[in-house]
Scaffold this active site. Structure first.
Site, PDB file in Angstrom:
ATOM      1  N   HIS A 388      32.307 -13.860 -34.848  1.00 54.20           N
ATOM      2  CA  HIS A 388      32.901 -13.566 -36.160  1.00 54.20           C
ATOM      3  C   HIS A 388      32.035 -14.107 -37.298  1.00 54.20           C
ATOM      4  CE1 HIS A 388      36.493 -13.009 -38.854  1.00 54.20           C
ATOM      5  NE2 HIS A 388      35.866 -13.954 -39.531  1.00 54.20           N
ATOM      6  N   GLU A 389      31.724 -15.406 -37.239  1.00 55.86           N
ATOM      7  CA  GLU A 389      30.987 -16.026 -38.351  1.00 55.86           C
ATOM      8  C   GLU A 389      29.544 -15.520 -38.431  1.00 55.86           C
ATOM      9  OE1 GLU A 389      32.613 -17.398 -40.570  1.00 55.86           O
ATOM     10  OE2 GLU A 389      34.460 -17.873 -39.500  1.00 55.86           O
ATOM     11  N   HIS A 392      29.571 -12.369 -40.391  1.00 54.91           N
ATOM     12  CA  HIS A 392      29.480 -12.640 -41.835  1.00 54.91           C
ATOM     13  C   HIS A 392      28.033 -12.905 -42.244  1.00 54.91           C
ATOM     14  CE1 HIS A 392      33.644 -12.826 -43.030  1.00 54.91           C
ATOM     15  NE2 HIS A 392      33.954 -13.795 -42.192  1.00 54.91           N
ATOM     16  N   HIS A 395      25.732  -9.943 -42.047  1.00 54.57           N
ATOM     17  CA  HIS A 395      26.078  -9.078 -43.183  1.00 54.57           C
ATOM     18  C   HIS A 395      25.356  -9.592 -44.440  1.00 54.57           C
ATOM     19  CE1 HIS A 395      29.583  -6.991 -45.590  1.00 54.57           C
ATOM     20  NE2 HIS A 395      28.399  -6.480 -45.863  1.00 54.57           N
TER      21      HIS A 395
END
Length: 595
Positions: A388-389, A392, A395
Site C-alpha cells: 500500500h505505502e 503511494h 505514484h
C-alpha cells in the site's frame, strides 16, 4: 516482558535514509537561513503582477521558496516522527512549520491580485510570454476561486493564523503518540506485555478471545480517561474548518473541501448513500463470521480475528518484499525496478521503536525521495501495508518525474488509488496461487476485511464527519457524550442485529487521526473502488491497461481528479465502481458460505 526498542537500537539498514535530505542539523540550519533570506523577496512582487514578465518571475521565485521550504519541512517532520518524545526535533519541526505559516502570509497577496486582473488578461499574458503557458491550468483553477477569495489583508490574516488553526491536531497528536500510555496485558502465552497503539492491531486479531477482549477494553478504557480533552480537540478542529468555510463564503464545510478540486458534492453523498443501500452485505458478513467462529454472541472485539485457523504468521520483512514483488508483476518491469530502487535506496523506515509515530504513511517532496514509514510487525497485514505505502510512493515518484513542480502532487481524491491498486493486485495474486484450501479461505477473509475496512468502515467514518460537521454548522454543540452517541448509533446501523455493540467502542472516534483532515476519509472508499476497477482491467487487459494506469500515475494534478481518472478509464461520478466492489464482497461471502 517484551520491551520496545529505542531508536538507537534499531539497525541502520532498517531505517530510512533521511540523511539524504540533510546529513545533520547544521545542514538543515544552513538551508533554513537561506530560506529566510530568499522568502521575503516574494513580497517585492505585490502590486506588480499586472505585467506578464513579472508574473513569470514571481512563479519562478515562488517555486524556489516552496521547494526549499518543503524539503526542510519533510526532514523536520520525519525526524520528529522517528521519536516524538525527542525535544530537539519537536523544536525543529515547530520552527519550520511556523516559518511556513509566515511564507503563506508573504504569498497571500498573489491570489487576490490575480483575481483583480481584468477578464482576458491571463490569455494576453500567455500570448506575450509563452513560458506562462505551463501555468495556464493553475491560473484557471485560481480564477474559479474568485467567489471564495478574500481581500489581501484578510488573506494575510488567515495565513498568519494557520499554525494556530492547526493546534487541535497537534494537541491530539502529542496526546495520542507521546503522552498516552496503556496498561500491560497478557499475550497468548500468558506473558505480560506493554500495550501500545501499534501492537494493539496484533492483539485484536488474536485467535484467543480473552487476549483480544483484554486488549480492546484496555485500549478504549485508556482513551475514555481523556474523553473530554479528545472531544474538545476534535470539535475545535471542526469549528476551525467551519470558520474557514464561512469566511470563504462556501455553503458548507463539505463544499469548502470538495469544490476546489471540482468534486461534486453528489460524489460524497452518493458514496454514503450507495453503502447505506448495501448494508445488508455487511450484516451478512457479521452473521457468517459469527457462525464460522462458532460464537454464541458476536462482540466488536471479534471483528478483526481471521475467520479461518491458520499457522501462526511470522513473515520476515525480506520475505514480505518478495511476496509484494510477485503480486505486482502484472504492472511490468519498469514499475518493479522502481520498487526495487525504493527498497534498496533507503526509502523505508521498517520497525517500531519507543516514541515512533504509530501507523504507516508515505511522505516526501519534489526534491527528496518518496519515503515510507512502517511499523512492521511480521503479519500478512504488514505485507499488505508495505504494498500500500509503496503504491503511494511510486505514484509520487512517477508524478514528480513526469510533471513540473506545480503539478507534481496528486489530489487527495486520487491519493488512495495507486496504493489500493497494489493491495488489490497483491491479494488477487495470493488467492489465485494458494493451493491449500484452508489457507485460501484465510486469504479470502483478508480481501473481505480489506473491503470491510476500506469501504464500509471508511464510509461509516465519512458519515460521522458529515453528521458532526452539519450539527456544529447548525449551532449544536457536541460533547464527548454526544460524539460517543453518534458513533454508537452508526455502529449499530452498520453492523446489524447479530453484533453486540460494546460500550467501549463508543470511544473509537477519538483514535482516528484522519478526522483532523476534514472530509478526507470518504476518499479511501472512492479510491478503493477506483483501484478495484484499475486492478481488474490490468489483470484482464494486460499491457494496454498498464499503460493507461501509468498515464494516471504520471498525471499528478495536471487536471481535475475526476478527469484524470476518467481519462484512464474509471468514472467516479457514477455509483458503478462502488457497486462493483460490493458485488466482489458478496462473491467472497458466497465462497465463505461453502465452508
Amino acid at each position: 516482558m517484551s520491551q520496545i526498542k529505542k531508536r538507537d537500537e534499531i539497525l541502520q539498514e532498517d531505517k530510512w535514509k533521511v540523511e539524504k535530505i540533510y546529513k545533520d542539523i547544521e545542514s538543515f540550519e544552513a538551508d533554513f537561513k537561506k530560506l529566510k533570506g530568499v522568502a521575503p523577496k516574494l513580497c517585492e512582487y505585490a502590486g506588480k503582477l499586472s505585467d506578464g514578465e513579472k508574473l513569470l518571475e514571481y512563479f519562478k521565485l515562488d517555486e524556489e521558496v516552496s521547494r526549499l521550504a518543503g524539503k526542510l519541512a519533510i526532514f523536520a517532520h520525519m525526524k520528529n516522527d522517528e521519536d516524538t518524545a525527542n525535544p530537539t526535533f519537536q523544536v525543529l519541526k515547530d520552527k519550520i512549520f511556523e516559518y511556513n505559516a509566515e511564507i503563506q502570509s508573504m504569498q497571500a497577496f498573489f491570489i487576490p491580485e490575480i483575481l483583480s486582473l481584468e477578464e482576458g488578461t491571463i490569455d494576453k499574458f500567455i500570448k506575450s510570454v509563452p513560458e506562462l503557458n505551463m501555468y495556464k491550468f493553475l491560473l484557471e483553477k485560481i480564477l474559479k476561486k474568485k467567489p471564495h477569495t478574500l481581500s489581501v489583508e484578510q488573506e494575510k490574516l488567515i495565513a498568519s493564523v494557520s499554525d494556530c488553526l492547526n493546534a487541535p491536531e497537534k494537541v491530539y497528536s502529542m496526546l495520542s503518540n507521546a503522552d498516552m500510555t496503556f496498561p500491560k496485558i497478557k499475550d497468548e502465552k500468558g506473558k505480560k506485555v506493554e500495550l501500545t497503539d501499534v501492537n494493539y492491531s496484533s492483539f485484536i486479531r488474536s485467535k484467543k478471545r480473552t487476549v483480544r477482549k483484554e486488549a480492546f477494553k484496555a485500549l478504549f478504557g485508556t482513551y475514555k480517561k481523556y474523553e473530554n480533552t479528545l472531544a474538545a480537540s476534535l470539535t475545535s478542529n471542526i469549528k476551525n474548518f467551519i470558520f474557514i468555510s464561512k469566511t470563504r463564503k462556501y455553503e458548507s464545510s463539505m463544499e469548502c473541501s470538495l469544490k476546489p478540486n471540482d468534486i461534486p458534492l453528489d460524489v460524497y453523498n452518493n458514496t454514503v448513500d450507495t453503502v447505506n443501500n448495501n448494508l445488508k452485505s455487511l450484516h451478512r458478513y457479521v452473521s457468517i463470521k459469527k457462525k464460522l467462529l462458532k460464537l454464541d454472541d458476536m462482540h466488536m472485539y471479534d471483528l478483526y480475528v481471521p475467520l479461518i485457523d491458520t499457522v501462526q504468521e511470522h513473515i520476515e520483512y525480506n520475505e514480505a518484499v518478495k511476496i509484494v514483488k510477485e503480486g505486482l508483476k502484472p504492472l511490468g518491469k519498469e514499475y518493479l525496478d522502481i520498487f526495487d530502487e525504493g527498497i534498496n535506496d533507503g526509502w523505508v523506515d521498517i520497525y517500531p521503536n519507543k516514541g515512533k509515530r504509530g501507523g504507516a504513511y508515505s511522505t516526501g517532496d519534489y526534491d527528496t525521495m518518496p519515503y515510507v514509514l512502517l511499523n512492521y510487525d511480521y503479519k500478512l497485514n504488514d505485507v499488505s501495508t508495505l504494498a500500500h505505502e509503496m503504491g503511494h510512493s511510486i505514484h509520487s515518484y512517477y508524478s514528480r518525474k513526469n510533471q513540473p513542480y506545480i503539478y507534481s502532487d496528486y489530489s487527495l481524491f486520487c491519493a488512495e488509488v495507486a496504493s489500493t491498486t497494489n493491495e488489490s493486485l497483491l491479494i488477487h495474486h495470493l488467492i489465485e496461487n494458494e493451493k491449500d484450501e484452508k489457507r485460501k479461505l484465510y486469504l479470502i477473509n483478508q480481501e473481505l476485511e480489506q473491503i470491510r475496512t476500506t469501504v464500509f468502515r471508511q464510509v461509516m467514518f465519512a458519515e460521522f464527519e458529515k453528521i458532526t460537521h452539519e450539527k456544529i454548522e447548525n449551532g449544536t454543540p457536541l460533547t464527548a457524550k454526544d460524539l460517543c452517541k453518534i458513533w454508537r448509533e452508526l455502529n449499530v446501523k452498520y453492523f446489524g442485529p447479530d453484533m453486540i455493540v460494546d460500550e467501549e467502542i463508543d470511544m473509537e472516534w477519538s483514535r482516528i487521526p484522519h478526522f483532523y483532515w476534514d472530509f478526507y476519509v470518504y476518499q479511501y472508499a472512492t479510491g478503493y473502488a477506483a483501484a478495484h476497477s484499475f486492478a481488474n482491467s490490468i489483470l484482464k487487459n494486460g499491457e494496454k491497461a498498464v499503460e493507461a494506469y501509468k498515464g494516471f500515475l504520471k498525471s499528478g494534478s495536471s487536471d481535475y481528479p475526476i478527469n484524470v481518472l476518467k481519462r484512464a478509464g474509471v468514472d467516479m461520478t457514477t455509483p458503478k465502481p462502488l457497486e462493483d466492489t460490493i458485488k466482489r464482497f458478496d462473491e467472497l461471502l458466497d465462497m465463505l458460505e461453502t465452508v
